[in-house]
Design a protein around this motif. Structure first.
Motif, PDB file in Angstrom:
ATOM      1  N   GLN A   1     -11.073   4.174 -21.331  1.00 48.69           N
ATOM      2  CA  GLN A   1     -11.641   4.110 -22.720  1.00 48.69           C
ATOM      3  C   GLN A   1     -13.139   4.963 -22.844  1.00 48.69           C
ATOM      4  O   GLN A   1     -13.185   5.571 -23.974  1.00 48.69           O
ATOM      5  CB  GLN A   1     -11.861   2.532 -23.027  1.00 48.69           C
ATOM      6  N   ALA A   2     -13.679   4.734 -21.859  1.00 50.94           N
ATOM      7  CA  ALA A   2     -15.043   5.613 -21.722  1.00 50.94           C
ATOM      8  C   ALA A   2     -15.055   7.150 -21.885  1.00 50.94           C
ATOM      9  O   ALA A   2     -15.762   7.834 -22.816  1.00 50.94           O
ATOM     10  CB  ALA A   2     -16.091   5.169 -20.866  1.00 50.94           C
ATOM     11  N   THR A   3     -13.859   7.575 -21.297  1.00 53.00           N
ATOM     12  CA  THR A   3     -13.571   8.963 -21.203  1.00 53.00           C
ATOM     13  C   THR A   3     -13.042   9.660 -22.459  1.00 53.00           C
ATOM     14  O   THR A   3     -13.426  10.759 -22.559  1.00 53.00           O
ATOM     15  CB  THR A   3     -12.608   9.354 -20.058  1.00 53.00           C
ATOM     16  N   SER A   4     -12.570   8.731 -23.380  1.00 56.11           N
ATOM     17  CA  SER A   4     -12.288   9.288 -24.526  1.00 56.11           C
ATOM     18  C   SER A   4     -13.171   9.240 -25.924  1.00 56.11           C
ATOM     19  O   SER A   4     -12.688   9.628 -26.792  1.00 56.11           O
ATOM     20  CB  SER A   4     -10.764   8.416 -25.047  1.00 56.11           C
ATOM     21  N   LEU A   5     -14.239   8.651 -25.564  1.00 55.59           N
ATOM     22  CA  LEU A   5     -15.307   8.502 -26.365  1.00 55.59           C
ATOM     23  C   LEU A   5     -16.769   9.087 -26.137  1.00 55.59           C
ATOM     24  O   LEU A   5     -17.108   8.841 -25.103  1.00 55.59           O
ATOM     25  CB  LEU A   5     -15.601   6.896 -26.837  1.00 55.59           C
TER      26      LEU A   5
ATOM     27  N   ILE B   1     -21.845   7.435 -23.746  1.00 54.78           N
ATOM     28  CA  ILE B   1     -22.846   7.536 -23.052  1.00 54.78           C
ATOM     29  C   ILE B   1     -24.088   6.831 -23.441  1.00 54.78           C
ATOM     30  O   ILE B   1     -24.958   6.738 -22.509  1.00 54.78           O
ATOM     31  CB  ILE B   1     -23.226   9.111 -22.877  1.00 54.78           C
ATOM     32  N   MET B   2     -24.235   6.383 -24.566  1.00 56.00           N
ATOM     33  CA  MET B   2     -25.171   5.791 -25.010  1.00 56.00           C
ATOM     34  C   MET B   2     -25.299   4.253 -24.482  1.00 56.00           C
ATOM     35  O   MET B   2     -26.333   3.372 -24.877  1.00 56.00           O
ATOM     36  CB  MET B   2     -25.296   5.601 -26.500  1.00 56.00           C
TER      37      MET B   2
ATOM     38  N   ILE C   1     -21.126   5.584 -15.691  1.00 52.30           N
ATOM     39  CA  ILE C   1     -20.282   6.134 -17.112  1.00 52.30           C
ATOM     40  C   ILE C   1     -19.419   7.351 -16.442  1.00 52.30           C
ATOM     41  O   ILE C   1     -20.013   8.235 -15.822  1.00 52.30           O
ATOM     42  CB  ILE C   1     -21.194   6.266 -18.103  1.00 52.30           C
ATOM     43  N   PRO C   2     -18.047   7.287 -16.952  1.00 51.15           N
ATOM     44  CA  PRO C   2     -17.368   8.763 -16.456  1.00 51.15           C
ATOM     45  C   PRO C   2     -17.931   9.586 -17.769  1.00 51.15           C
ATOM     46  O   PRO C   2     -18.557   9.178 -18.609  1.00 51.15           O
ATOM     47  CB  PRO C   2     -15.983   8.221 -16.859  1.00 51.15           C
ATOM     48  N   HIS C   3     -17.455  11.066 -17.409  1.00 51.30           N
ATOM     49  CA  HIS C   3     -18.117  12.019 -18.397  1.00 51.30           C
ATOM     50  C   HIS C   3     -17.413  11.789 -19.701  1.00 51.30           C
ATOM     51  O   HIS C   3     -15.908  11.687 -19.820  1.00 51.30           O
ATOM     52  CB  HIS C   3     -17.400  13.403 -17.683  1.00 51.30           C
ATOM     53  N   PRO C   4     -18.205  11.598 -20.850  1.00 49.02           N
ATOM     54  CA  PRO C   4     -17.654  11.325 -22.051  1.00 49.02           C
ATOM     55  C   PRO C   4     -16.669  12.268 -22.791  1.00 49.02           C
ATOM     56  O   PRO C   4     -16.857  13.540 -22.224  1.00 49.02           O
ATOM     57  CB  PRO C   4     -18.917  11.097 -22.894  1.00 49.02           C
TER      58      PRO C   4
ATOM     59  N   ASP D   1     -21.261  13.139  -9.693  1.00 48.65           N
ATOM     60  CA  ASP D   1     -20.090  13.745  -9.083  1.00 48.65           C
ATOM     61  C   ASP D   1     -19.044  14.208 -10.104  1.00 48.65           C
ATOM     62  O   ASP D   1     -19.349  13.848 -11.413  1.00 48.65           O
ATOM     63  CB  ASP D   1     -19.303  12.848  -8.079  1.00 48.65           C
ATOM     64  N   PRO D   2     -17.904  14.948 -10.003  1.00 53.13           N
ATOM     65  CA  PRO D   2     -17.106  15.500 -11.026  1.00 53.13           C
ATOM     66  C   PRO D   2     -16.411  14.311 -11.849  1.00 53.13           C
ATOM     67  O   PRO D   2     -16.169  14.595 -12.725  1.00 53.13           O
ATOM     68  CB  PRO D   2     -15.995  16.217 -10.281  1.00 53.13           C
ATOM     69  N   GLU D   3     -16.527  13.484 -11.386  1.00 51.46           N
ATOM     70  CA  GLU D   3     -15.760  12.129 -12.053  1.00 51.46           C
ATOM     71  C   GLU D   3     -16.629  11.207 -13.096  1.00 51.46           C
ATOM     72  O   GLU D   3     -16.256  10.854 -14.030  1.00 51.46           O
ATOM     73  CB  GLU D   3     -14.824  11.425 -11.069  1.00 51.46           C
TER      74      GLU D   3
END
Length: 435
Positions: A92-96, A100-101, A115-118, A145-147
């Motif tokens: 879910q976090a990756t798609s939004l 990041i906030m 947090i994964p990269h948004p 890291d990259p993820e």
């Protein structure tokens, strides 16, 4: 995948009410994590990005209750930090982009955030260094890291600091303000973004017990407090929707009234559209756009070609550059559109060129538009929405074009515009959603 089927060339009329501001909603909803008490927020837009963020909070254990249409209460008294590393949260976090906030509130209250990269719109590089450099100055350690990125507060909690932001990032400012309100001591943010969204966020936090001064300016001083309380907050109308409806009225030569616009928070937005020749009449807190068969782009005092460029607030928001560009295609005169902040945001103009617009794309940031003055209507076609703002610009173009157009990938438009097809139908637009 859904699409819009549009029969354009019709004049519209009536009244329309803008939704709550998407960008403000993402900020103030994240801020509910800063307290264990109930926070009630009204005028929340029912759009994909906001709904995804609400689902993210629910995954973390925040109790979310729908009070009425557009009004929700949030109570973060049972946050489960172990959920941050679950596949559901990561997906879910990756798609939004707005996910990041969550970092600032989680970091300052619980001492850690992962947090994964948004995700978000693909409109060029959208770096997040401003956020993490600020967290480091507050004493946090960053593991990248990259993820994903993990941010950890020191054992004594975050410490106030002087922070000069390397760019006036809206989400970066919001993240650091939320982190600083519970940090120990004083934090000074210079070169802070000062968009109405930040004004609203800071006002809400102060109502919760924070001590933020300089609200509405680019110099914020934050005295950390031990805890925050609950409050009630109402989101402003969406300035991007208001600008989009102004552009829609001009392109379709329609008679439209935009209700309840909170004109004191519109900044330079009405001025830019007036420079493009569009007549705007303020009636109390409404904007009335009368029917105009032609609108003429102004020139600068020395006679040189008008330039419309984006800039940090109080400049013209980059989210309306796409709308300004499509409006110019049927104006009388020429204009240089300069998109400074994102390097891929003008790449949708090839679709407008296919529709008959006269546009010279100079480079990834600049385009010259030679207006057709409504003497040659745009041609209907099939196209794909690349992002939220380009998507609504293409929608406006299709509503002005003669004949049937199809816009695919309208999930992008749904991310930022609530039930836009139904609301446009109420103005007389011939638009329907198809599979």
């Amino acid at each position: 995948m859904a699409s819009f089927e549009i029969y354009g060339g019709n004049r519209l009329s009536g009244e329309i009410i803008p939704q709550g501001a998407k960008n403000e909603a993402l900020q103030v909803i994240c801020a509910t994590i800063l307290t264990s008490e109930k926070v009630t927020i009204s005028n929340i837009p029912d759009i994909r990005d906001v709904n995804k963020l609400i689902e993210l909070l629910q995954l973390l254990g925040v109790i979310v209750t729908r009070e009425t249409a557009g009004s929700y209460s949030f109570q973060a008294n049972q946050v489960d930090m172990s959920k941050l590393n679950t596949p559901e949260f990561v997906q879910q976090a990756t798609s939004l982009r707005g996910s990041i906030m969550l970092v600032g509130p989680l970091l300052t209250r619980f001492g850690i955030a992962t947090i994964p990269h948004p995700g978000g719109d693909k409109i060029g590089r959208r770096r997040t260094d401003t956020h993490y450099i600020g967290f480091q100055k507050l004493g946090a350690e960053i593991s990248y890291d990259p993820e994903k990125t993990e941010v950890t507060a020191p054992s004594g909690g975050l410490q106030g600091a002087y922070i000069l932001l390397d760019e006036a990032s809206v989400t970066g400012t919001a993240n650091l303000v939320m982190a600083a309100v519970l940090a120990k001591g004083k934090t000074t943010l210079f070169n802070a973004a000062c968009e109405p969204y930040l004004f609203q966020l800071c006002t809400m936090l102060n109502n919760m017990g924070a001590h933020i001064s300089g609200v509405g300016s680019n110099l914020l001083t934050i005295e950390g407090v031990a805890h925050l309380s609950g409050c009630e907050h109402r989101i402003l109308p969406d300035i991007i929707e208001i600008g989009s409806f102004i552009g829609l009225a001009a392109m379709t030569r329609s008679d439209i009234t935009i209700k309840n616009v909170a004109k004191e928070h519109l900044g330079i937005t009405p001025d830019i559209f007036e420079r493009m020749g569009i007549s705007l009449v303020f009636q109390d807190d409404d904007i009335y756009i009368p029917t105009q068969d032609h609108y003429r782009i102004q020139r600068f005092m020395d006679g040189s070609i008008m330039t419309v460029a984006d800039a940090p607030w109080p400049g013209f928001t980059p989210d309306l550059i796409s709308v300004a560009l499509v409006v110019a295609t049927q104006a009388k005169g020429s204009v240089l559109i300069h998109q400074k902040m994102f390097e891929s945001r003008l790449f949708f103009v090839d679709k407008l060129i296919d529709m008959g617009a006269q546009i010279i794309l100079c480079d990834p940031h600049r385009a010259v538009v030679i207006g057709l003055n409504h003497e040659q209507p745009l041609r209907a076609t099939r196209m794909t929405s690349p992002d939220i703002r380009a998507g609504v610009a293409l929608l406006i173009a299709a509503l002005s074009a003669e004949g049937k157009s199809i816009i695919d990938n309208i999930e992008q438009i749904d991310r930022g515009y609530q039930s836009i097809d139904k609301r446009l139908q109420q103005l007389g637009a011939d638009i329907r959603r198809i599979d």
